[in-house]
Design a protein around this motif. Sequence first.
Motif, PDB file in Angstrom:
ATOM      1  N   GLY A  32      34.096  38.174  46.921  1.00  0.00           N
ATOM      2  CA  GLY A  32      34.120  37.507  48.220  1.00  0.00           C
ATOM      3  C   GLY A  32      34.998  36.280  48.327  1.00  0.00           C
ATOM      4  N   GLN A  33      35.903  36.074  47.398  1.00  0.00           N
ATOM      5  CA  GLN A  33      36.835  34.958  47.512  1.00  0.00           C
ATOM      6  C   GLN A  33      37.907  35.315  48.541  1.00  0.00           C
ATOM      7  N   GLU A  34      38.209  34.396  49.435  1.00  0.00           N
ATOM      8  CA  GLU A  34      39.123  34.659  50.537  1.00  0.00           C
ATOM      9  C   GLU A  34      40.409  33.846  50.387  1.00  0.00           C
ATOM     10  N   VAL A  35      41.547  34.497  50.677  1.00  0.00           N
ATOM     11  CA  VAL A  35      42.833  33.808  50.717  1.00  0.00           C
ATOM     12  C   VAL A  35      43.573  34.223  51.984  1.00  0.00           C
ATOM     13  N   THR A  36      44.444  33.358  52.446  1.00  0.00           N
ATOM     14  CA  THR A  36      45.342  33.678  53.552  1.00  0.00           C
ATOM     15  C   THR A  36      46.674  34.050  52.938  1.00  0.00           C
ATOM     16  N   ARG A  63      42.718  28.952  46.170  1.00  0.00           N
ATOM     17  CA  ARG A  63      43.083  29.521  44.879  1.00  0.00           C
ATOM     18  C   ARG A  63      41.985  30.446  44.370  1.00  0.00           C
ATOM     19  N   PHE A  64      42.403  31.483  43.690  1.00  0.00           N
ATOM     20  CA  PHE A  64      41.507  32.500  43.154  1.00  0.00           C
ATOM     21  C   PHE A  64      40.882  32.013  41.852  1.00  0.00           C
ATOM     22  N   ARG A  65      39.590  32.244  41.706  1.00  0.00           N
ATOM     23  CA  ARG A  65      38.853  31.870  40.498  1.00  0.00           C
ATOM     24  C   ARG A  65      38.488  33.139  39.726  1.00  0.00           C
ATOM     25  N   PRO A  66      39.349  33.597  38.825  1.00  0.00           N
ATOM     26  CA  PRO A  66      39.070  34.849  38.104  1.00  0.00           C
ATOM     27  C   PRO A  66      37.775  34.793  37.296  1.00  0.00           C
ATOM     28  N   GLN A  67      37.409  33.621  36.821  1.00  0.00           N
ATOM     29  CA  GLN A  67      36.183  33.490  36.027  1.00  0.00           C
ATOM     30  C   GLN A  67      34.925  33.726  36.869  1.00  0.00           C
ATOM     31  N   ASP A  68      35.048  33.635  38.196  1.00  0.00           N
ATOM     32  CA  ASP A  68      33.903  33.865  39.082  1.00  0.00           C
ATOM     33  C   ASP A  68      33.854  35.304  39.608  1.00  0.00           C
ATOM     34  N   ASP A  69      34.744  36.144  39.150  1.00  0.00           N
ATOM     35  CA  ASP A  69      34.808  37.537  39.594  1.00  0.00           C
ATOM     36  C   ASP A  69      34.080  38.397  38.558  1.00  0.00           C
ATOM     37  N   SER A  70      32.869  38.816  38.887  1.00  0.00           N
ATOM     38  CA  SER A  70      32.028  39.515  37.916  1.00  0.00           C
ATOM     39  C   SER A  70      32.565  40.886  37.507  1.00  0.00           C
ATOM     40  N   GLY A  93      52.629  34.333  36.224  1.00  0.00           N
ATOM     41  CA  GLY A  93      51.200  34.558  36.062  1.00  0.00           C
ATOM     42  C   GLY A  93      50.891  35.801  35.269  1.00  0.00           C
ATOM     43  N   SER A  94      49.671  36.307  35.450  1.00  0.00           N
ATOM     44  CA  SER A  94      49.168  37.441  34.683  1.00  0.00           C
ATOM     45  C   SER A  94      48.608  38.511  35.605  1.00  0.00           C
ATOM     46  N   GLY A  95      48.667  39.757  35.132  1.00  0.00           N
ATOM     47  CA  GLY A  95      48.099  40.868  35.878  1.00  0.00           C
ATOM     48  C   GLY A  95      46.587  40.853  35.831  1.00  0.00           C
ATOM     49  N   PHE A  96      45.968  41.207  36.948  1.00  0.00           N
ATOM     50  CA  PHE A  96      44.507  41.174  37.079  1.00  0.00           C
ATOM     51  C   PHE A  96      44.095  42.344  37.954  1.00  0.00           C
ATOM     52  N   GLU A  97      42.974  42.970  37.638  1.00  0.00           N
ATOM     53  CA  GLU A  97      42.461  44.067  38.458  1.00  0.00           C
ATOM     54  C   GLU A  97      41.099  43.676  39.012  1.00  0.00           C
ATOM     55  N   THR A  98      40.923  43.899  40.315  1.00  0.00           N
ATOM     56  CA  THR A  98      39.677  43.521  40.970  1.00  0.00           C
ATOM     57  C   THR A  98      39.516  44.284  42.277  1.00  0.00           C
ATOM     58  N   LYS A  99      38.440  44.010  42.959  1.00  0.00           N
ATOM     59  CA  LYS A  99      38.214  44.557  44.297  1.00  0.00           C
ATOM     60  C   LYS A  99      39.101  43.784  45.279  1.00  0.00           C
ATOM     61  N   VAL A 100      39.805  44.524  46.140  1.00  0.00           N
ATOM     62  CA  VAL A 100      40.673  43.926  47.157  1.00  0.00           C
ATOM     63  C   VAL A 100      40.252  44.496  48.510  1.00  0.00           C
ATOM     64  N   CYS A 101      40.007  43.619  49.491  1.00  0.00           N
ATOM     65  CA  CYS A 101      39.637  44.049  50.843  1.00  0.00           C
ATOM     66  C   CYS A 101      40.644  43.504  51.838  1.00  0.00           C
ATOM     67  N   LEU A 102      41.146  44.382  52.662  1.00  0.00           N
ATOM     68  CA  LEU A 102      42.122  44.028  53.688  1.00  0.00           C
ATOM     69  C   LEU A 102      41.695  44.705  54.984  1.00  0.00           C
ATOM     70  N   GLY A 103      41.289  43.919  55.965  1.00  0.00           N
ATOM     71  CA  GLY A 103      40.896  44.471  57.250  1.00  0.00           C
ATOM     72  C   GLY A 103      39.713  45.407  57.187  1.00  0.00           C
ATOM     73  N   GLY A 104      38.785  45.197  56.280  1.00  0.00           N
ATOM     74  CA  GLY A 104      37.609  46.054  56.178  1.00  0.00           C
ATOM     75  C   GLY A 104      37.774  47.226  55.230  1.00  0.00           C
ATOM     76  N   ALA A 105      39.000  47.505  54.792  1.00  0.00           N
ATOM     77  CA  ALA A 105      39.245  48.556  53.801  1.00  0.00           C
ATOM     78  C   ALA A 105      39.244  47.905  52.424  1.00  0.00           C
ATOM     79  N   CYS A 106      38.466  48.469  51.511  1.00  0.00           N
ATOM     80  CA  CYS A 106      38.326  47.889  50.178  1.00  0.00           C
ATOM     81  C   CYS A 106      38.599  48.922  49.096  1.00  0.00           C
ATOM     82  N   GLY A 107      39.054  48.457  47.965  1.00  0.00           N
ATOM     83  CA  GLY A 107      39.271  49.312  46.812  1.00  0.00           C
ATOM     84  C   GLY A 107      39.655  48.471  45.613  1.00  0.00           C
ATOM     85  N   ARG A 108      39.826  49.115  44.472  1.00  0.00           N
ATOM     86  CA  ARG A 108      40.301  48.425  43.276  1.00  0.00           C
ATOM     87  C   ARG A 108      41.801  48.256  43.407  1.00  0.00           C
TER      88      ARG A 108
END
Length: 149
Positions: A32-36, A63-70, A93-108
Amino acid sequence: PLAPASSNASLRTQTLQYKRHVFLCRIDLGDGQEVTALVDTGSGNLVVPSDACTARGCQGHGRFRPQDDSDGRFLGPGLSDISLSYASGRLGGSGFETKVCLGGACGRGRLIVAAFESDDFERYPFDAVLGLGLPRQAVGEGFNLVGEL
């Protein structure tokens, strides 16, 4: 691939903002971390600044907090030293994989968590860059959201 956030959710329209000659959108990451983000058709990666970034270019931005992304994870040594250059700035930076949501559509999805951004980024009204260019413009497989849709 991105899908509606829940089976009962309809895909809501992503509101684009036109601000100072750029299009911006909201992206939700991980837990649930949000960025513009700047919508950039000239690049192919999603890039977000890390909370560990102390460079002037990261200051004053969400800014994204990777340590808070379970459920997120860094992608390992082969993707730990990524450098990108834009017409008006550079970052690393470094590559990271997580849940991404854009306009209500979500995925890895895969993104770049920037540990450094050049001073140029300090003056911009966005936190992140959403590269919507062709998949071949991405740093690797899975990094281009257009290719993942």
